[in-house]
Enzyme design. Structure first.
Site, PDB file in Angstrom:
ATOM      1  N   LYS A  56       0.849  -1.187   0.000  1.00 42.15           N
ATOM      2  CA  LYS A  56       0.000   0.000   0.000  1.00 42.15           C
ATOM      3  C   LYS A  56       0.887   1.239   0.000  1.00 42.15           C
ATOM      4  O   LYS A  56       1.752   1.389   0.870  1.00 42.15           O
ATOM      5  CB  LYS A  56      -0.889   0.001   1.253  1.00 42.15           C
ATOM      6  CG  LYS A  56      -1.901  -1.138   1.295  1.00 42.15           C
ATOM      7  CD  LYS A  56      -3.006  -0.937   0.273  1.00 42.15           C
ATOM      8  CE  LYS A  56      -4.176  -1.876   0.535  1.00 42.15           C
ATOM      9  NZ  LYS A  56      -5.267  -1.673  -0.439  1.00 42.15           N
ATOM     10  N   LYS A  81     -14.226  -7.058  -6.534  1.00 45.23           N
ATOM     11  CA  LYS A  81     -14.463  -7.432  -5.138  1.00 45.23           C
ATOM     12  C   LYS A  81     -15.955  -7.709  -4.992  1.00 45.23           C
ATOM     13  O   LYS A  81     -16.783  -6.897  -5.435  1.00 45.23           O
ATOM     14  CB  LYS A  81     -14.064  -6.298  -4.190  1.00 45.23           C
ATOM     15  CG  LYS A  81     -12.570  -6.023  -4.188  1.00 45.23           C
ATOM     16  CD  LYS A  81     -12.226  -4.837  -3.295  1.00 45.23           C
ATOM     17  CE  LYS A  81     -10.726  -4.589  -3.323  1.00 45.23           C
ATOM     18  NZ  LYS A  81     -10.375  -3.291  -2.713  1.00 45.23           N
ATOM     19  N   ASP A  86      -0.471  -0.693  -4.536  1.00 49.71           N
ATOM     20  CA  ASP A  86      -1.827  -0.141  -4.528  1.00 49.71           C
ATOM     21  C   ASP A  86      -1.773   1.242  -3.904  1.00 49.71           C
ATOM     22  O   ASP A  86      -1.544   1.380  -2.703  1.00 49.71           O
ATOM     23  CB  ASP A  86      -2.761  -1.045  -3.720  1.00 49.71           C
ATOM     24  CG  ASP A  86      -4.218  -0.610  -3.829  1.00 49.71           C
ATOM     25  OD1 ASP A  86      -4.489   0.426  -4.466  1.00 49.71           O
ATOM     26  OD2 ASP A  86      -5.084  -1.327  -3.279  1.00 49.71           O
ATOM     27  N   GLU A 141      -2.116  -0.533  -8.812  1.00 51.11           N
ATOM     28  CA  GLU A 141      -3.566  -0.477  -8.644  1.00 51.11           C
ATOM     29  C   GLU A 141      -3.987   0.942  -8.264  1.00 51.11           C
ATOM     30  O   GLU A 141      -3.371   1.576  -7.412  1.00 51.11           O
ATOM     31  CB  GLU A 141      -3.914  -1.452  -7.511  1.00 51.11           C
ATOM     32  CG  GLU A 141      -5.336  -1.937  -7.518  1.00 51.11           C
ATOM     33  CD  GLU A 141      -5.534  -2.956  -6.397  1.00 51.11           C
ATOM     34  OE1 GLU A 141      -4.728  -3.900  -6.279  1.00 51.11           O
ATOM     35  OE2 GLU A 141      -6.502  -2.789  -5.645  1.00 51.11           O
ATOM     36  N   ASP A 158      -9.485  -0.198  -9.286  1.00 54.01           N
ATOM     37  CA  ASP A 158     -10.194  -0.784  -8.144  1.00 54.01           C
ATOM     38  C   ASP A 158     -11.353   0.136  -7.752  1.00 54.01           C
ATOM     39  O   ASP A 158     -12.509  -0.136  -8.091  1.00 54.01           O
ATOM     40  CB  ASP A 158      -9.227  -1.012  -6.975  1.00 54.01           C
ATOM     41  CG  ASP A 158      -9.910  -1.675  -5.783  1.00 54.01           C
ATOM     42  OD1 ASP A 158     -11.121  -1.958  -5.871  1.00 54.01           O
ATOM     43  OD2 ASP A 158      -9.248  -1.912  -4.758  1.00 54.01           O
TER      44      ASP A 158
END
Ligand code: MG
Length: 343
Positions: free
Chosen positions: A152, A250, A176, A203, A228
């Site tokens: 992240k 997701k 991400d 991402e 995302d």
């Protein structure tokens, strides 16, 4: 026959992404009981998508016998967007519980019922949340069994973080940014640098609403860009190819397995790569996503490992890959470790 409770999930470490930090998370466990079988589902509402625990509870309060018709489950699944238009995670919970019950009633693992080969499961990445660079490196060094790590970023210390991690591992990295790079020049500078240090994809580099900037970035990026936050329901896929090379599906964003398979088909039709990811969920939500994960290119299903009181036992992780067991339905068992109903 429908029941639901709030589950308070304790996290091993505070979980930080570019938007904020969590010390625990709440999800809602949903169950449907009939004919001596119990199907389980889970809602993990995320405020990024306008959802809350109270919103999911309000949606689930309207559930009645119409939401369970064993001979026409597909009709029920198709009706969920009308039933809970504002709550994709409530749709996901009901959809997952119905799929679990359905496959159990036929005594088949759900992936078999869906015609999915579990041997095609890609390895899962292990997510490392934002922390001090040396702490991120320490967590990376404890994750040697994983084929790749998802880091992240979206902070002013991004390079220090990656450099610290690179000192302890050569594993492929995925990044991400969770919409954390706010201008396109910063984003392309970071992506070009990341391409040189063994990062394989990025991402959601920029805010989802910045469609023109994402298109500019895609034309220049040396790495695949995965949408995302920019992808929610199946109809949102049509705008994606302009700015991204792939999407992160997701179940909590799209509303469950029925919608997830639709989204996957639409993504493939549009020539997009597909990742399957998760919110912070128990082994129940993870098991649901894992059923369709063999159809994807990249798996990011590890959030059950962030939880210290997972109430479910699900599928084993072997050498960094989820190996689907052959139990009927989702293949999960409720073990209820320290999760107290709050109301
Ligand atoms: Mg993401």
């Amino acid at each position: 026959m429908w029941k639901y409770i709030i589950q308070r999930l304790e996290l091993h470490h505070p979980f930080r992404i570019s938007r904020g930090v969590s010390h625990f998370r709440e999800t809602i466990r949903v169950s449907v009981e009939a004919d001596g079988r119990t199907g389980y589902g889970e809602a993990a509402p995320n405020p990024r998508y306008g959802e809350s625990i109270d919103g999911v509870l309000a949606a689930l309060d309207t559930l009645n016998a119409d939401a369970f018709q064993p001979d026409s489950l597909r009709s029920v699944l198709m009706s969920l967007p009308q039933l809970f238009p504002q709550s994709p995670s409530a749709r996901a919970a009901v959809d997952i519980a119905l799929h679990d019950w359905w496959a159990q009633s036929l005594d088949l693992p759900l992936y078999r019922l869906l015609g999915i080969d579990p041997a095609r499961m890609p390895p899962t990445s292990k997510t490392i949340g934002i922390a001090a660079p040396d702490e991120m490196a320490r967590r990376a060094s404890e994750s040697a069994e994983f084929a790749c790590l998802k880091i992240k970023l979206g902070t002013d210390q991004d390079r220090e973080m990656i450099e610290a991690i690179r000192k302890v591992t050569d594993q492929p990295l995925r990044v991400d940014a969770n919409e954390g790079w706010l201008n396109r020049e910063e984003a392309i500078r970071q992506i070009e640098w990341l391409a040189g240090v063994g990062v394989e994809l990025v991402e959601q580099p920029m805010p989802a609403a910045r469609i023109e900037d994402s298109a500019w970035l895609k034309q220049r990026s040396p790495l695949p860009l995965i949408a995302d936050e920019a992808v929610t329901n199946p109809s949102s896929v049509s705008d994606i190819p302009e700015g991204y090379h792939g999407i992160n599906i997701k179940l909590m964003k799209c509303g469950g397995l029925f919608a997830g398979l639709d989204l996957l088909t639409r993504a493939r039709t549009a020539g997009l790569q597909v990742m399957i990811g998760c919110m912070v969920e128990t082994s129940c939500g993870i098991a649901a996503a894992a059923q369709i994960a063999p159809l994807t290119d990249f798996v990011d299903l590890d959030s059950n490992l962030l939880i210290s009181n997972d109430p479910f036992e699900g599928h084993p992780l072997i050498d960094g890959t989820i190996r689907l067991n052959n139990r009927p339905g989702l293949g999960v068992r409720l073990i209820e470790r320290g999760v107290e109903p709050l109301r």
